[in-house]
Scaffold this motif. Structure first.
Motif, PDB file in Angstrom:
ATOM      1  N   LYS A  17      -1.255  -3.229  23.621  1.00 22.19           N
ATOM      2  CA  LYS A  17      -0.612  -2.455  22.534  1.00 22.19           C
ATOM      3  C   LYS A  17      -0.626  -2.976  21.459  1.00 22.19           C
ATOM      4  N   ILE A  18      -1.137  -2.327  20.272  1.00 18.97           N
ATOM      5  CA  ILE A  18      -0.900  -2.827  19.060  1.00 18.97           C
ATOM      6  C   ILE A  18      -0.213  -1.912  17.923  1.00 18.97           C
ATOM      7  N   MET A  19       0.103  -2.409  17.030  1.00 18.00           N
ATOM      8  CA  MET A  19       0.716  -1.835  15.747  1.00 18.00           C
ATOM      9  C   MET A  19      -0.281  -1.682  14.518  1.00 18.00           C
ATOM     10  N   PHE A  20      -0.463  -0.750  13.809  1.00 24.37           N
ATOM     11  CA  PHE A  20      -1.345  -0.642  12.715  1.00 24.37           C
ATOM     12  C   PHE A  20      -0.775   0.437  11.725  1.00 24.37           C
ATOM     13  N   GLU A  21      -1.454   0.044  10.318  1.00 21.41           N
ATOM     14  CA  GLU A  21      -1.019   0.725   9.216  1.00 21.41           C
ATOM     15  C   GLU A  21      -2.108   1.925   9.048  1.00 21.41           C
ATOM     16  N   LEU A  22      -1.537   3.105   8.663  1.00 22.67           N
ATOM     17  CA  LEU A  22      -2.321   4.140   8.188  1.00 22.67           C
ATOM     18  C   LEU A  22      -1.848   5.125   7.226  1.00 22.67           C
ATOM     19  N   ASP A  23      -2.468   5.231   6.160  1.00 24.10           N
ATOM     20  CA  ASP A  23      -1.667   5.617   5.170  1.00 24.10           C
ATOM     21  C   ASP A  23      -0.439   5.692   4.906  1.00 24.10           C
ATOM     22  N   GLY A  24      -0.031   4.300   4.776  1.00 22.42           N
ATOM     23  CA  GLY A  24       1.312   3.929   4.518  1.00 22.42           C
ATOM     24  C   GLY A  24       2.227   3.807   5.575  1.00 22.42           C
ATOM     25  N   LYS A  25       1.805   4.380   6.692  1.00 23.83           N
ATOM     26  CA  LYS A  25       2.379   4.569   8.070  1.00 23.83           C
ATOM     27  C   LYS A  25       2.381   3.526   9.260  1.00 23.83           C
ATOM     28  N   ILE A  26       3.280   2.975   9.940  1.00 21.91           N
ATOM     29  CA  ILE A  26       3.034   2.153  10.872  1.00 21.91           C
ATOM     30  C   ILE A  26       2.898   2.817  12.283  1.00 21.91           C
ATOM     31  N   LEU A  27       1.749   2.825  12.704  1.00 20.43           N
ATOM     32  CA  LEU A  27       1.671   3.629  14.068  1.00 20.43           C
ATOM     33  C   LEU A  27       1.350   2.539  15.482  1.00 20.43           C
ATOM     34  N   THR A  28       1.567   3.191  16.480  1.00 17.07           N
ATOM     35  CA  THR A  28       1.283   2.337  17.664  1.00 17.07           C
ATOM     36  C   THR A  28       0.279   3.124  18.445  1.00 17.07           C
ATOM     37  N   GLY A  29      -0.218   2.118  19.428  1.00 20.76           N
ATOM     38  CA  GLY A  29      -1.326   2.829  20.193  1.00 20.76           C
ATOM     39  C   GLY A  29      -2.063   1.690  21.304  1.00 20.76           C
ATOM     40  N   TYR A  30      -3.074   1.903  21.935  1.00 23.95           N
ATOM     41  CA  TYR A  30      -3.636   0.929  22.779  1.00 23.95           C
ATOM     42  C   TYR A  30      -5.102   0.816  22.172  1.00 23.95           C
ATOM     43  N   VAL A  31      -5.744  -0.351  22.278  1.00 26.99           N
ATOM     44  CA  VAL A  31      -6.897  -0.773  22.037  1.00 26.99           C
ATOM     45  C   VAL A  31      -7.476  -1.764  23.019  1.00 26.99           C
ATOM     46  N   LYS A  90       6.860  -4.622   6.272  1.00 21.71           N
ATOM     47  CA  LYS A  90       5.375  -4.565   6.385  1.00 21.71           C
ATOM     48  C   LYS A  90       5.024  -5.289   7.777  1.00 21.71           C
ATOM     49  N   LEU A  91       3.624  -4.785   7.894  1.00 21.12           N
ATOM     50  CA  LEU A  91       3.045  -5.017   9.317  1.00 21.12           C
ATOM     51  C   LEU A  91       3.164  -6.287   9.872  1.00 21.12           C
ATOM     52  N   ASP A  92       3.111  -7.343   9.109  1.00 22.33           N
ATOM     53  CA  ASP A  92       3.119  -8.865   9.799  1.00 22.33           C
ATOM     54  C   ASP A  92       2.068  -8.902  10.873  1.00 22.33           C
ATOM     55  N   PRO A  93       0.663  -8.747  10.705  1.00 18.22           N
ATOM     56  CA  PRO A  93      -0.260  -8.715  11.674  1.00 18.22           C
ATOM     57  C   PRO A  93      -0.535 -10.050  12.241  1.00 18.22           C
ATOM     58  N   ASN A  94      -0.941 -10.102  13.501  1.00 18.94           N
ATOM     59  CA  ASN A  94      -1.334 -11.301  14.010  1.00 18.94           C
ATOM     60  C   ASN A  94      -2.669 -11.368  14.688  1.00 18.94           C
ATOM     61  N   ALA A  95      -3.502 -10.480  14.685  1.00 20.42           N
ATOM     62  CA  ALA A  95      -4.928 -10.074  14.797  1.00 20.42           C
ATOM     63  C   ALA A  95      -5.647  -9.057  14.230  1.00 20.42           C
ATOM     64  N   LYS A  96      -6.961  -9.197  14.422  1.00 22.96           N
ATOM     65  CA  LYS A  96      -7.977  -8.289  13.737  1.00 22.96           C
ATOM     66  C   LYS A  96      -8.807  -7.643  14.659  1.00 22.96           C
ATOM     67  N   ILE A  97      -9.381  -6.530  14.192  1.00 25.37           N
ATOM     68  CA  ILE A  97     -10.311  -5.775  14.887  1.00 25.37           C
ATOM     69  C   ILE A  97     -11.651  -6.501  14.595  1.00 25.37           C
ATOM     70  N   ILE A 136      -0.294  -7.246  17.573  1.00 19.13           N
ATOM     71  CA  ILE A 136      -0.402  -6.983  19.140  1.00 19.13           C
ATOM     72  C   ILE A 136       1.271  -7.118  19.502  1.00 19.13           C
ATOM     73  N   ILE A 137       1.702  -6.081  20.240  1.00 22.30           N
ATOM     74  CA  ILE A 137       3.267  -6.053  20.412  1.00 22.30           C
ATOM     75  C   ILE A 137       3.610  -6.132  21.833  1.00 22.30           C
ATOM     76  N   ASP A 138       2.538  -6.410  22.743  1.00 18.19           N
ATOM     77  CA  ASP A 138       2.822  -6.633  24.025  1.00 18.19           C
ATOM     78  C   ASP A 138       2.333  -7.976  24.708  1.00 18.19           C
ATOM     79  N   GLY A 139       1.957  -8.942  23.761  1.00 19.60           N
ATOM     80  CA  GLY A 139       1.785 -10.050  24.238  1.00 19.60           C
ATOM     81  C   GLY A 139       0.137  -9.978  24.502  1.00 19.60           C
ATOM     82  N   TYR A 140      -0.786 -10.897  23.627  1.00 25.65           N
ATOM     83  CA  TYR A 140      -2.201 -10.795  23.877  1.00 25.65           C
ATOM     84  C   TYR A 140      -2.572 -11.491  25.349  1.00 25.65           C
ATOM     85  N   ASP A 141      -3.373 -11.065  25.900  1.00 26.03           N
ATOM     86  CA  ASP A 141      -3.824 -11.494  27.282  1.00 26.03           C
ATOM     87  C   ASP A 141      -5.494 -11.031  27.174  1.00 26.03           C
ATOM     88  N   LYS A 142      -6.351 -11.709  26.869  1.00 28.12           N
ATOM     89  CA  LYS A 142      -7.862 -11.485  26.836  1.00 28.12           C
ATOM     90  C   LYS A 142      -8.330 -10.903  28.376  1.00 28.12           C
TER      91      LYS A 142
END
Length: 223
Positions: free
Chosen positions: A162-176, A107-114, A150-156
């Motif tokens: 760089k984050i991981m997120f879930e979309l239609d049951g798949k875990i994807l990566t991208g930048y936000v 599972k995603l194991d989230p550590n942040a929110k949008i 967040i997978i690259d260490g959060y720094d405000k």
């Protein structure tokens, strides 16, 4: 008493070392996989690490590719992996694939929110129209309060994370953009340190109280 403090200190160091070792082992496992999976509806493999280079192959969602090199190759701000698809070797945009690891199957194991509505995801650290993450021609956007990791260490202070997120049951990566993120909860190691600290304090207090009682009893007996 000094011996007791020394033993407690060594126990704390041992537990912390074990915690960090387990964390590092997981990280190494995630980074040493030699296969990636295509997560876009379709993607292009180029002859060189450039989107303007000659096309070697077209691959579809779910295709397994062998990594020829663990390092990223850059063309400006866009990064590429060198991959092998049944003997066809070339370069694919890094965010079009995801590493095949046990970690990603969980599972995603989230550590942040949008924290904002309809937040765009980018394939690199660039907010241009071309960099927006698209699947099957549609822009991928995240909803307000959607959980991410967040997978690259959060720094405000960084413009992007760089984050991981879930979309239609798949875990994807991208930048936000960092301004769209809010970090929640405590780091597991911090929680462990606090727990150990409280445990040590309680043991010390217990020892002090016990020795005080013994001293009082011995004084009474002497008197």
């Amino acid at each position: 008493m000094k011996k007791i403090f020394s033993i407690l200190f060594l126990i704390c160091l041992g537990l912390l070392s074990l915690s960090f070792l387990q964390t590092n082992q997981k990280t190494v496992f995630a980074e040493t996989t030699n296969q990636v999976v295509v997560i876009f509806n379709s993607s292009t493999i180029f002859k060189e690490a450039s989107s303007s280079s000659e096309v070697v192959d077209e691959v579809l969602f779910g295709t397994n590719l062998v990594l020829e090199d663990e390092n990223l190759f850059y063309d400006g701000t866009v990064s590429f992996y060198k991959v092998n698809n049944n003997g066809k070797i070339g370069y694919i945009v890094s965010n079009a694939v995801i590493k095949e690891t046990e970690f990603l199957e969980k599972k995603l194991d989230p550590n942040a929110k949008i924290i904002k509505e309809n937040v765009n995801i980018y394939v690199d650290k660039n907010d241009s129209e071309e960099s927006k993450l698209k699947i099957d021609g549609k822009e991928v956007v995240l909803k307000q309060y959607q959980e991410v990791k967040i997978i690259d260490g959060y720094d405000k202070n960084k413009e992007y994370n760089k984050i991981m997120f879930e979309l239609d049951g798949k875990i994807l990566t991208g930048y936000v953009k960092s301004e769209n993120l809010i970090v929640e909860g405590f780091n597991g190691t911090i929680i462990l340190v606090i727990f150990i600290f409280l445990l040590v304090v309680s043991i010390i207090v217990s020892i002090i109280l016990t020795t005080r009682k013994k001293r009082k009893k011995s004084k009474k007996l002497k008197s």
